[in-house]
Design a protein around this motif. Structure first.
Motif, PDB file in Angstrom:
ATOM      1  N   ALA A 298       0.855  -1.186   0.000  1.00  0.00           N
ATOM      2  CA  ALA A 298       0.000   0.000   0.000  1.00  0.00           C
ATOM      3  C   ALA A 298       0.889   1.233   0.000  1.00  0.00           C
ATOM      4  CB  ALA A 298      -0.913   0.013   1.222  1.00  0.00           C
ATOM      5  N   THR A 299       0.473   2.259  -0.714  1.00  0.00           N
ATOM      6  CA  THR A 299       1.255   3.492  -0.808  1.00  0.00           C
ATOM      7  C   THR A 299       0.976   4.388   0.387  1.00  0.00           C
ATOM      8  OG1 THR A 299       1.269   3.414  -3.224  1.00  0.00           O
ATOM      9  CG2 THR A 299       1.721   5.536  -2.192  1.00  0.00           C
ATOM     10  N   VAL A 300       2.041   4.815   1.052  1.00  0.00           N
ATOM     11  CA  VAL A 300       1.947   5.770   2.148  1.00  0.00           C
ATOM     12  C   VAL A 300       2.143   7.193   1.629  1.00  0.00           C
ATOM     13  CG1 VAL A 300       2.967   6.511   4.341  1.00  0.00           C
ATOM     14  CG2 VAL A 300       2.719   4.062   3.829  1.00  0.00           C
ATOM     15  N   ALA A 301       3.116   7.378   0.745  1.00  0.00           N
ATOM     16  CA  ALA A 301       3.389   8.685   0.140  1.00  0.00           C
ATOM     17  C   ALA A 301       4.085   8.442  -1.183  1.00  0.00           C
ATOM     18  CB  ALA A 301       4.248   9.547   1.050  1.00  0.00           C
ATOM     19  N   SER A 302       3.936   9.366  -2.121  1.00  0.00           N
ATOM     20  CA  SER A 302       4.533   9.170  -3.437  1.00  0.00           C
ATOM     21  C   SER A 302       5.140  10.465  -3.960  1.00  0.00           C
ATOM     22  CB  SER A 302       3.498   8.655  -4.440  1.00  0.00           C
ATOM     23  OG  SER A 302       2.445   9.577  -4.602  1.00  0.00           O
ATOM     24  N   SER A 303       6.097  10.291  -4.878  1.00  0.00           N
ATOM     25  CA  SER A 303       6.731  11.390  -5.618  1.00  0.00           C
ATOM     26  C   SER A 303       7.366  12.433  -4.708  1.00  0.00           C
ATOM     27  CB  SER A 303       5.715  12.057  -6.555  1.00  0.00           C
ATOM     28  OG  SER A 303       5.279  11.143  -7.535  1.00  0.00           O
ATOM     29  N   LEU A 304       8.083  11.963  -3.682  1.00  0.00           N
ATOM     30  CA  LEU A 304       8.858  12.873  -2.844  1.00  0.00           C
ATOM     31  C   LEU A 304      10.204  13.095  -3.517  1.00  0.00           C
ATOM     32  CD1 LEU A 304       8.240  11.077   0.581  1.00  0.00           C
ATOM     33  CD2 LEU A 304       6.860  12.880  -0.456  1.00  0.00           C
ATOM     34  N   ASP A 305      10.614  14.352  -3.669  1.00  0.00           N
ATOM     35  CA  ASP A 305      11.933  14.633  -4.249  1.00  0.00           C
ATOM     36  C   ASP A 305      12.904  14.889  -3.107  1.00  0.00           C
ATOM     37  OD1 ASP A 305      10.449  17.040  -3.784  1.00  0.00           O
ATOM     38  OD2 ASP A 305      12.008  18.147  -4.855  1.00  0.00           O
ATOM     39  N   GLU A 306      13.725  13.886  -2.818  1.00  0.00           N
ATOM     40  CA  GLU A 306      14.446  13.879  -1.555  1.00  0.00           C
ATOM     41  C   GLU A 306      15.834  14.490  -1.590  1.00  0.00           C
ATOM     42  OE1 GLU A 306      13.062  12.794   1.771  1.00  0.00           O
ATOM     43  OE2 GLU A 306      11.892  13.805   0.280  1.00  0.00           O
ATOM     44  N   ALA A 329      13.220  17.083   1.814  1.00  0.00           N
ATOM     45  CA  ALA A 329      13.788  18.309   1.253  1.00  0.00           C
ATOM     46  C   ALA A 329      12.722  19.390   1.158  1.00  0.00           C
ATOM     47  CB  ALA A 329      14.373  18.015  -0.116  1.00  0.00           C
ATOM     48  N   ARG A 330      13.065  20.593   1.605  1.00  0.00           N
ATOM     49  CA  ARG A 330      12.170  21.745   1.548  1.00  0.00           C
ATOM     50  C   ARG A 330      12.945  22.954   1.058  1.00  0.00           C
ATOM     51  NH1 ARG A 330       8.876  18.417   1.932  1.00  0.00           N
ATOM     52  NH2 ARG A 330       7.222  18.143   3.470  1.00  0.00           N
ATOM     53  N   GLY A 331      13.207  23.027  -0.245  1.00  0.00           N
ATOM     54  CA  GLY A 331      13.973  24.142  -0.770  1.00  0.00           C
ATOM     55  C   GLY A 331      15.374  24.148  -0.203  1.00  0.00           C
ATOM     56  N   THR A 332      15.741  25.206   0.501  1.00  0.00           N
ATOM     57  CA  THR A 332      17.075  25.308   1.086  1.00  0.00           C
ATOM     58  C   THR A 332      17.113  24.779   2.517  1.00  0.00           C
ATOM     59  OG1 THR A 332      16.680  27.557   1.874  1.00  0.00           O
ATOM     60  CG2 THR A 332      17.581  27.315  -0.348  1.00  0.00           C
ATOM     61  N   PRO A 479      23.138  28.520  -6.593  1.00  0.00           N
ATOM     62  CA  PRO A 479      21.784  28.432  -7.145  1.00  0.00           C
ATOM     63  C   PRO A 479      21.236  27.010  -7.149  1.00  0.00           C
ATOM     64  CG  PRO A 479      23.385  28.549  -8.923  1.00  0.00           C
ATOM     65  CD  PRO A 479      24.170  28.612  -7.645  1.00  0.00           C
ATOM     66  N   ASN A 480      19.978  26.854  -6.795  1.00  0.00           N
ATOM     67  CA  ASN A 480      19.269  25.579  -6.931  1.00  0.00           C
ATOM     68  C   ASN A 480      18.545  25.569  -8.281  1.00  0.00           C
ATOM     69  OD1 ASN A 480      20.066  24.333  -4.580  1.00  0.00           O
ATOM     70  ND2 ASN A 480      18.355  25.126  -3.378  1.00  0.00           N
ATOM     71  N   ILE A 481      19.309  25.310  -9.309  1.00  0.00           N
ATOM     72  CA  ILE A 481      18.810  25.360 -10.682  1.00  0.00           C
ATOM     73  C   ILE A 481      17.862  24.200 -10.967  1.00  0.00           C
ATOM     74  CG2 ILE A 481      20.786  26.629 -11.556  1.00  0.00           C
ATOM     75  CD1 ILE A 481      22.096  24.028 -12.283  1.00  0.00           C
ATOM     76  N   ARG A 482      17.124  24.287 -12.081  1.00  0.00           N
ATOM     77  CA  ARG A 482      16.189  23.201 -12.434  1.00  0.00           C
ATOM     78  C   ARG A 482      16.953  21.881 -12.480  1.00  0.00           C
ATOM     79  NH1 ARG A 482      13.670  25.592 -17.563  1.00  0.00           N
ATOM     80  NH2 ARG A 482      14.364  27.501 -16.545  1.00  0.00           N
ATOM     81  N   GLY A 483      16.294  20.847 -12.003  1.00  0.00           N
ATOM     82  CA  GLY A 483      16.964  19.574 -11.780  1.00  0.00           C
ATOM     83  C   GLY A 483      17.311  19.358 -10.320  1.00  0.00           C
ATOM     84  N   TYR A 487      11.998  21.012  -4.539  1.00  0.00           N
ATOM     85  CA  TYR A 487      11.007  21.913  -5.137  1.00  0.00           C
ATOM     86  C   TYR A 487       9.921  21.149  -5.891  1.00  0.00           C
ATOM     87  CZ  TYR A 487      14.646  25.264  -4.016  1.00  0.00           C
ATOM     88  OH  TYR A 487      15.577  26.015  -3.345  1.00  0.00           O
ATOM     89  N   GLY A 488       9.795  19.871  -5.626  1.00  0.00           N
ATOM     90  CA  GLY A 488       8.771  19.073  -6.283  1.00  0.00           C
ATOM     91  C   GLY A 488       9.350  18.202  -7.385  1.00  0.00           C
ATOM     92  N   ALA A 489       8.655  17.088  -7.656  1.00  0.00           N
ATOM     93  CA  ALA A 489       9.147  16.120  -8.629  1.00  0.00           C
ATOM     94  C   ALA A 489       9.265  16.708 -10.026  1.00  0.00           C
ATOM     95  CB  ALA A 489       8.233  14.891  -8.640  1.00  0.00           C
ATOM     96  N   GLU A 490       8.336  17.572 -10.405  1.00  0.00           N
ATOM     97  CA  GLU A 490       8.388  18.160 -11.748  1.00  0.00           C
ATOM     98  C   GLU A 490       9.646  19.008 -11.922  1.00  0.00           C
ATOM     99  OE1 GLU A 490       5.740  21.091 -14.688  1.00  0.00           O
ATOM    100  OE2 GLU A 490       4.927  20.422 -12.750  1.00  0.00           O
ATOM    101  N   PHE A 491       9.988  19.791 -10.900  1.00  0.00           N
ATOM    102  CA  PHE A 491      11.196  20.615 -10.969  1.00  0.00           C
ATOM    103  C   PHE A 491      12.442  19.733 -11.010  1.00  0.00           C
ATOM    104  CE2 PHE A 491      14.535  23.414  -9.427  1.00  0.00           C
ATOM    105  CZ  PHE A 491      14.234  24.623 -10.023  1.00  0.00           C
TER     106      PHE A 491
END
Length: 667
Positions: A298-306, A329-332, A479-483, A487-491
């Protein structure tokens, strides 16, 4: 893979390292406090591992201490014991031997730890004051990871299979060819009696190489992840199983997934569930739970960008079994987040600039962690799990002269396509609003990582001595550049098939922002990075001549050649979506060496002799091309070093070279 390098280059690097010093031009401005030196940076106490006693009253932890003598350059791991209220902190041993990874026994009467007294890491058990030490294991291959059984009578651990008599004979006779894909030492799970029984027995079969694992609450089984071999070629062939600790019977729980792997299996307090992390490319993580004796997950959480949060200490069940705790991870920043086991919305318990170690005591009533921020050095903290009320346990860095460091702030700007990017700016220690300063741009590794708010005066993020640069009058921009993660899985996936594209433009847009803000001097710009950050640095100087100096550390410069020689066999395929033979144009067009004819920036190239992540040939290709073109360049190879130098003298030498290179070309 064990790359070697021509002896002439290695000997030259040794000679240079022995004679280097920071030049006299690296001086602070008149009227400023004394410089925060590279030596100051190296001497900031780093806490490497922590454990809290079952009753929550005592903390065992280790610190890293540089030892540099005429014939010695290494970090010593020192074991400490402190009261959880921040009193009675002392070293347990004082004999010059490294001791690592302390773990309290379930009853809190003893400490287990790893020690290199026998030449390789083995498990010892002692009283908390260090008396009565007993060696529990005597493995010739060294112990990689260990944990007490719930009843405190056994210790399970990971170690490679020892050499058989036939293998030893073959080595002695010179009949030991290495067959790629076949010659490897399987890592197995073993169990030893704490009384010191030398006949430790393997728990897992020799056709499975174990990764992560965890005891069941009753000690009757262990959940573990495994692959056919300890080779990155099997990174997507990882299964989750359970082994009976008495019979050795193994039951498969989860077969390999699709481009995924499993990590950190953890039994629930009642033993009914096993939670684990499902790892995807780009450091995207799912948390799942599965019935302990098999069934559908069972899924507890998904798509965390760690990103860097994955290094902070892993997955823990709450005391009531209702939630799973994980640094996220929460930004900086890094937050400790509670994920309800039923899959409902998570909540952050607390956040810090950076969390280095994280865990809970045996009954999960208290949380321990190390934390730091831009001007707050790393220390150990303890808080009740049911309410954030931290107590600072250690005070190793309490007397540091923080006035020598510039302030740090989180900044945001819009990239060329309007995407908002975030980063960290450290101002010069002598900063005066309205005055422009030389700017050092640092790009992070990964790319699935992020710049968090590490203490700028230390080596938690060791690529360059930010505190020293700040005290010398530089602004440092990260800089926390794209990739980047946080900042989320899409970023995190935003630079897919686009290394050197949007990520590079994010960097340049950030530089332009700091110029427009009146902070950066457009005529004094430098760029530095390691690993993927080294790639971004090498790429930047092929795309623009705006930088006056560049420092490439362990950077990829040729995607085709690195893809066949580095240790993460699927890395570039995951990031580019194809193998190089399927799209040569993509791999070549994004390789810095393919554009090296554009470079005019003086470039310092640094590499470890034994780097298997980015083999040293990547540095040689780039340096050789710059040398042939007459571009000012130097190449430094550190003997014995891997992906980054690990010896204190080498780190000091690197810092001196970075400062001297920037001073030479920016001042």
């Amino acid at each position: 893979m064990n790359m070697t390098y021509p002896k002439s280059i290695v000997l030259m690097a040794i000679l240079i390292a022995c004679t280097w010093s920071i030049p006299a031009t690296a001086a602070v401005a008149p009227g400023s406090p004394p410089a925060w030196t590279a030596e100051d940076t190296l001497n900031v106490t780093v806490i490497t591992s922590v454990d809290l006693s079952p009753d929550g009253t005592r903390v065992a932890y280790t610190t890293r201490r540089p030892v540099m003598t005429e014939n010695r350059s290494e970090f010593l791991s020192v074991l400490h014991l402190a009261q959880a209220d921040g009193t009675a902190d002392r070293e347990v041993f004082n004999d010059g031997c490294s001791r690592m990874s302390p773990l309290w026994s379930p009853d809190g009467t003893r400490l287990a730890y790893l020690s290199t007294e026998s030449g390789v890491p083995n498990i010892f058990v002692a009283n908390p004051d260090g008396t009565g030490a007993v060696q529990v294991t005597d493995t010739e291959t060294g112990v990689a990871q260990f944990d007490w059984s719930p009843d405190g009578k056994r210790i399970a651990y990971l170690a490679e299979n020892p050499l058989s008599a036939e293998e030893e004979q073959a080595i002695e006779g010179g009949e030991d060819p290495i067959v790629i894909g076949s010659t490897y030492r399987v890592v197995r799970l073993w169990v030893a009696d704490v009384a010191g029984n030398p006949d430790a027995r393997p728990l897992t079969p020799d056709d499975r190489s174990v990764g992560a694992w965890g005891w069941s609450p009753d000690g009757k089984s262990i959940a573990f992840t495994h692959a056919p071999a300890p080779d990155e070629r099997y990174v997507y062939d990882v299964s989750l199983s359970r082994v009976d600790t008495t019979t050795g019977d193994v039951a498969l729980l989860l077969p390999p997934g699709n481009r995924t792997t499993y990590d950190q299996p953890r039994y629930s307090p009642d033993g009914k569930w096993i939670a684990c992390m499902v790892m995807h490319p780009f450091n995207i993580v799912d948390i799942i739970k599965i019935p302990a004796y098999g069934g559908e997950p069972a899924t507890v959480a998904s798509s965390l960008d760690e990103g860097l949060a994955l290094t902070a200490g892993g997955l823990w069940w709450s005391a009531d079994g209702e939630s799973l705790l994980l640094p996220t991870a929460r930004g900086t920043a890094i937050a400790v987040t509670a994920f309800p086991a039923n899959g409902s919305a998570p909540r952050d318990l607390f956040a810090c600039g950076t969390i280095g170690s994280f865990g809970m005591n045996r009954d999960c009533s208290q949380i321990f962690y190390t934390a730091e921020d831009s001007l707050v050095p790393q220390e150990v903290y303890v808080t009740p799990a049911d309410g954030y009320s931290p107590v600072q346990v250690t005070h190793h860095n309490a007397d540091l002269p923080l006035e020598r460091l510039g302030t740090t702030e989180v900044i945001r700007w819009n990239s060329t396509d309007g995407l908002t990017i975030e980063g960290i700016l450290t101002l010069p220690a002598n900063y005066t609003p309205g005055e422009r300063y030389p700017l050092l741009v640092e790009t992070h590794g990964g790319p699935s990582a992020e710049f968090c708010r590490h203490f700028i005066g230390g080596t938690s993020w060791p690529i360059c001595p930010a505190g020293t640069f700040s005290s010398l009058g530089y602004a440092i921009f990260r800089p926390n550049i794209r990739g980047s993660t946080g900042y989320g899985a899409e970023f995190a996936r935003a630079n897919y098939r686009d290394w050197g594209g949007g990520d590079y433009r994010d960097v340049i847009a950030g530089v332009d922002h700091l110029i427009a803000e009146g902070v950066a001097d457009p005529d004094r710009l430098a760029i530095i990075g390691q690993s993927y950050g080294g790639y971004m640095t090498a790429w930047a100087v092929t795309q623009t001549d705006r930088f006056d100096a560049a420092i490439v550390i362990a950077g990829i410069t040729d995607f085709v050649s690195v893809d066949g020689t580095h240790d993460i066999v699927y890395d570039l395929h995951d990031n580019f979506g194809v193998y190089y033979w399927e799209d040569y144009s993509l791999y070549l067009s994004r390789s810095p060496v393919y554009h090296v004819g554009n470079v005019t920036t003086p470039t310092l190239i640094v590499h470890g002799e034994h780097d298997i992540r980015v083999p040293v040939g990547q540095a040689q290709e780039f340096y050789d091309a710059l040398w042939k073109r007459g571009v000012p360049a130097e190449m430094v190879v550190y003997p014995r070093a891997g992906h980054f130098p690990g010896e204190p003298k080498q780190i000091l030498d690197l810092y001196g070279r970075e400062i001297a290179w920037c001073e030479r070309y920016l001042q």
